[in-house]
Enzyme design. Sequence first.
Site, PDB file in Angstrom:
ATOM      1  CB  CYS A 239       2.331  -7.195  -9.452  1.00  0.00           C
ATOM      2  SG  CYS A 239       0.539  -7.125  -9.706  1.00  0.00           S
TER       3      CYS A 239
ATOM      4  CG  HIS B 141       3.710  -3.322  -9.903  1.00  0.00           C
ATOM      5  ND1 HIS B 141       3.185  -3.575 -11.142  1.00  0.00           N
ATOM      6  CD2 HIS B 141       2.720  -3.582  -8.998  1.00  0.00           C
ATOM      7  CE1 HIS B 141       1.932  -3.975 -11.002  1.00  0.00           C
ATOM      8  NE2 HIS B 141       1.631  -3.992  -9.713  1.00  0.00           N
TER       9      HIS B 141
ATOM     10  CG  ASN C  13      -1.693  -3.295 -11.020  1.00  0.00           C
ATOM     11  OD1 ASN C  13      -0.961  -3.969 -11.741  1.00  0.00           O
ATOM     12  ND2 ASN C  13      -1.736  -3.440  -9.709  1.00  0.00           N
TER      13      ASN C  13
HETATM   14  N1  ACO Z   1     -14.814   3.420  -5.418  1.00  0.00           N
HETATM   15  C1  ACO Z   1     -15.275   4.045  -4.331  1.00  0.00           C
HETATM   16  N2  ACO Z   1     -14.997   3.643  -3.080  1.00  0.00           N
HETATM   17  C2  ACO Z   1     -14.198   2.569  -2.940  1.00  0.00           C
HETATM   18  C3  ACO Z   1     -13.687   1.870  -4.046  1.00  0.00           C
HETATM   19  C4  ACO Z   1     -14.009   2.339  -5.331  1.00  0.00           C
HETATM   20  N3  ACO Z   1     -13.562   1.750  -6.452  1.00  0.00           N
HETATM   21  N4  ACO Z   1     -12.926   0.854  -3.592  1.00  0.00           N
HETATM   22  C5  ACO Z   1     -12.967   0.904  -2.256  1.00  0.00           C
HETATM   23  N5  ACO Z   1     -13.743   1.948  -1.862  1.00  0.00           N
HETATM   24  C6  ACO Z   1     -14.070   2.372  -0.515  1.00  0.00           C
HETATM   25  C7  ACO Z   1     -13.968   1.256   0.489  1.00  0.00           C
HETATM   26  O1  ACO Z   1     -15.150   0.490   0.542  1.00  0.00           O
HETATM   27  C8  ACO Z   1     -13.740   2.039   1.763  1.00  0.00           C
HETATM   28  O2  ACO Z   1     -14.976   2.518   2.239  1.00  0.00           O
HETATM   29  P1  ACO Z   1     -15.277   2.571   3.814  1.00  0.00           P
HETATM   30  O3  ACO Z   1     -14.252   3.524   4.374  1.00  0.00           O
HETATM   31  O4  ACO Z   1     -16.676   3.083   3.872  1.00  0.00           O
HETATM   32  O5  ACO Z   1     -15.102   1.186   4.314  1.00  0.00           O
HETATM   33  C9  ACO Z   1     -12.925   3.234   1.316  1.00  0.00           C
HETATM   34  O6  ACO Z   1     -13.138   3.354  -0.101  1.00  0.00           O
HETATM   35  C10 ACO Z   1     -11.453   3.078   1.558  1.00  0.00           C
HETATM   36  O7  ACO Z   1     -11.066   1.774   1.109  1.00  0.00           O
HETATM   37  P2  ACO Z   1      -9.594   1.316   1.197  1.00  0.00           P
HETATM   38  O8  ACO Z   1      -9.450  -0.084   0.725  1.00  0.00           O
HETATM   39  O9  ACO Z   1      -9.083   1.656   2.563  1.00  0.00           O
HETATM   40  O10 ACO Z   1      -8.937   2.286   0.119  1.00  0.00           O
HETATM   41  P3  ACO Z   1      -7.437   2.637  -0.096  1.00  0.00           P
HETATM   42  O11 ACO Z   1      -7.231   4.057   0.046  1.00  0.00           O
HETATM   43  O12 ACO Z   1      -6.525   1.709   0.662  1.00  0.00           O
HETATM   44  O13 ACO Z   1      -7.257   2.299  -1.655  1.00  0.00           O
HETATM   45  C11 ACO Z   1      -6.344   0.563  -3.012  1.00  0.00           C
HETATM   46  C12 ACO Z   1      -7.504   0.968  -2.125  1.00  0.00           C
HETATM   47  C13 ACO Z   1      -6.320   1.498  -4.191  1.00  0.00           C
HETATM   48  C14 ACO Z   1      -6.565  -0.859  -3.476  1.00  0.00           C
HETATM   49  C15 ACO Z   1      -5.020   0.685  -2.224  1.00  0.00           C
HETATM   50  O14 ACO Z   1      -5.181   0.065  -0.964  1.00  0.00           O
HETATM   51  C16 ACO Z   1      -3.856   0.050  -2.926  1.00  0.00           C
HETATM   52  O15 ACO Z   1      -3.379   0.549  -3.937  1.00  0.00           O
HETATM   53  N6  ACO Z   1      -3.313  -1.059  -2.363  1.00  0.00           N
HETATM   54  C17 ACO Z   1      -2.102  -1.708  -2.868  1.00  0.00           C
HETATM   55  C18 ACO Z   1      -2.332  -2.462  -4.143  1.00  0.00           C
HETATM   56  C19 ACO Z   1      -1.051  -3.180  -4.538  1.00  0.00           C
HETATM   57  O16 ACO Z   1       0.028  -2.643  -4.458  1.00  0.00           O
HETATM   58  N7  ACO Z   1      -1.176  -4.444  -4.906  1.00  0.00           N
HETATM   59  C20 ACO Z   1       0.001  -5.251  -5.193  1.00  0.00           C
HETATM   60  C21 ACO Z   1       0.217  -5.386  -6.628  1.00  0.00           C
HETATM   61  S1  ACO Z   1      -1.207  -5.984  -7.451  1.00  0.00           S
HETATM   62  C22 ACO Z   1      -0.936  -7.683  -7.680  1.00  0.00           C
HETATM   63  O17 ACO Z   1      -0.034  -8.281  -7.186  1.00  0.00           O
HETATM   64  C23 ACO Z   1      -1.887  -8.382  -8.565  1.00  0.00           C
END
Ligand code: ACO
Length: 344
Positions: free
Chosen positions: A123, A265, A295
Site C-alpha cells: 500500500c 493511503h 482500499n
Molecule cells: N464484519 C463484521 N464483523 C467483523 C468483520 C466484518 N467484516 N471483520 C471483523 N469483524 C469482527 C471481528 O471478528 C471481531 O469480533 P470479536 O470482537 O467477536 O472477536 C470484531 O469485529 C473486531 O475486529 P477487529 O479486527 O478488532 O476490528 P477493527 O475495529 O480493528 O477493524 C480493520 C478491522 C478494519 C481491519 C482495522 O483493524 C484496520 O483498518 N486496520 C488497519 C488496516 C491497514 O491500515 N492496513 C495497511 C494497509 S493495507 C495493505 O498494506 C495491503
Amino acid sequence: MTIPQRPEADPARRAAVLTGLGTFLPPRAVSNEELSEHLDTSDEWIRTRTGIRRRYWADPGTATGDLAVEAGARALKSAGVTGADAVVLATTTPDHPCPATAPWVAARLELGPVAAYDVAAVCAGFVYALASATGLILSGVAERVLVIGAETYSGILDPTDRNTAVIFGDGAGAVVLEAGRADAPGALLGFDLGSDGSQADLIAVPGGGSRQRSGGNPPDPATSWFTMQGKKVFARAVAAMGGSSAAVLERVGWPRESVDRLVGHQANVRILHAVADRLGIDRERAVVNLDRVGNTSAASIPLALADAVADGGLRTGERVLLTAFGGGLAWGSAALVWPDVQPC
Ligand code: ACO
C-alpha cells in the site's frame, strides 16, 4: 530514510514535476449489502469500522495490467503528451510473478523501448514509485516518467474471510512526472521512506514464493490468499504515517498547520483521522474517498487525488502532504504544491 532535498536552498534546481493525473476503475461496483449476502458482516459494521460503502472489482479476464494501461493513457492525456521515457508501476498484484507488468503496460501504450519496472511496496507502493521516478529524473536518466499504481486485489481475497474481503477494491491511478524546476507548482519537494521487515507477517500472501518452495512444500492454494492482522496493523499505520509525515514536513520546511490537504493511503477513515490528529492537522483537511472505492492499495493515493480535485477539495496552489503505509511493513510520505492539473 529521508531523501535530502532542500527546495529553499535553490528554487531553480532540477526537480520532478507532476503534470498529469489519470484514473480508471473497473465497471462493477460491489456494495456492502452485496457482500453481506454471503459473508457474516453488515453494511453497518463495514461503514462504522472502516468508512467504506462500496468498492469496485474487476470482471473475470481483467488483470492489473489492463487497469494500468487505462489509467496510464488517461494520465498522459491529462498532461497533454503522448510519450514517456520510463514507466514505474507500483502493484501488489502483478499480472505474473515473472516478468514485471510495467514493460507490458509500456508496450500497450506504444511508448517504445523505454525503461519499465515494477515496484513492490504494497500500500506504500505509489509513494515508493514516485520517489523512484523522481530519482530517474534527478539523475538525468529520464525527462518524463509515467508512474502508475494499479491493483486487482479481488483476485487474492479469500471470499470467505470477512476480515479482508470487505476492505479491498480494484483500480488504477497514474501521474506523469516531468523534469522541471523546484519552484514550479507540482514539484516533488521531498520524500521520507521507511520499513520494518520484522513485522512482515502482519500483511502477507504467505504462499507462492521462494520461501514456500525452499521448504520443499508443494504449492498450496490455501496459502495464496491475502492475509492481514488488521488490529495490530492499525496502531502501526497511525504511528508510521504520523512519523513519516512529520519527517517530510521538516525536510521541506513546512509548518504542520500550513498543510492544506492530507492525502493519506485510504485504508480506514479512522486511521486517516488519527494521523491528522497526531499531526495537529484539522480532520477536514484529510482527503477521504475510501467510502467510494475501498482500499485500493497502490492505486489509492492517485485515486484520492483525482476525486479530491473533482470534488473541489483540492485546488491549484494548495500544499499537499501524501502519506502511505502497508505490507512490508513499508511506509512513505511526500510533499508538493498542487499544480494546475485536471484529472482525466
Ligand atoms: N464484519 C463484521 N464483523 C467483523 C468483520 C466484518 N467484516 N471483520 C471483523 N469483524 C469482527 C471481528 O471478528 C471481531 O469480533 P470479536 O470482537 O467477536 O472477536 C470484531 O469485529 C473486531 O475486529 P477487529 O479486527 O478488532 O476490528 P477493527 O475495529 O480493528 O477493524 C480493520 C478491522 C478494519 C481491519 C482495522 O483493524 C484496520 O483498518 N486496520 C488497519 C488496516 C491497514 O491500515 N492496513 C495497511 C494497509 S493495507 C495493505 O498494506 C495491503
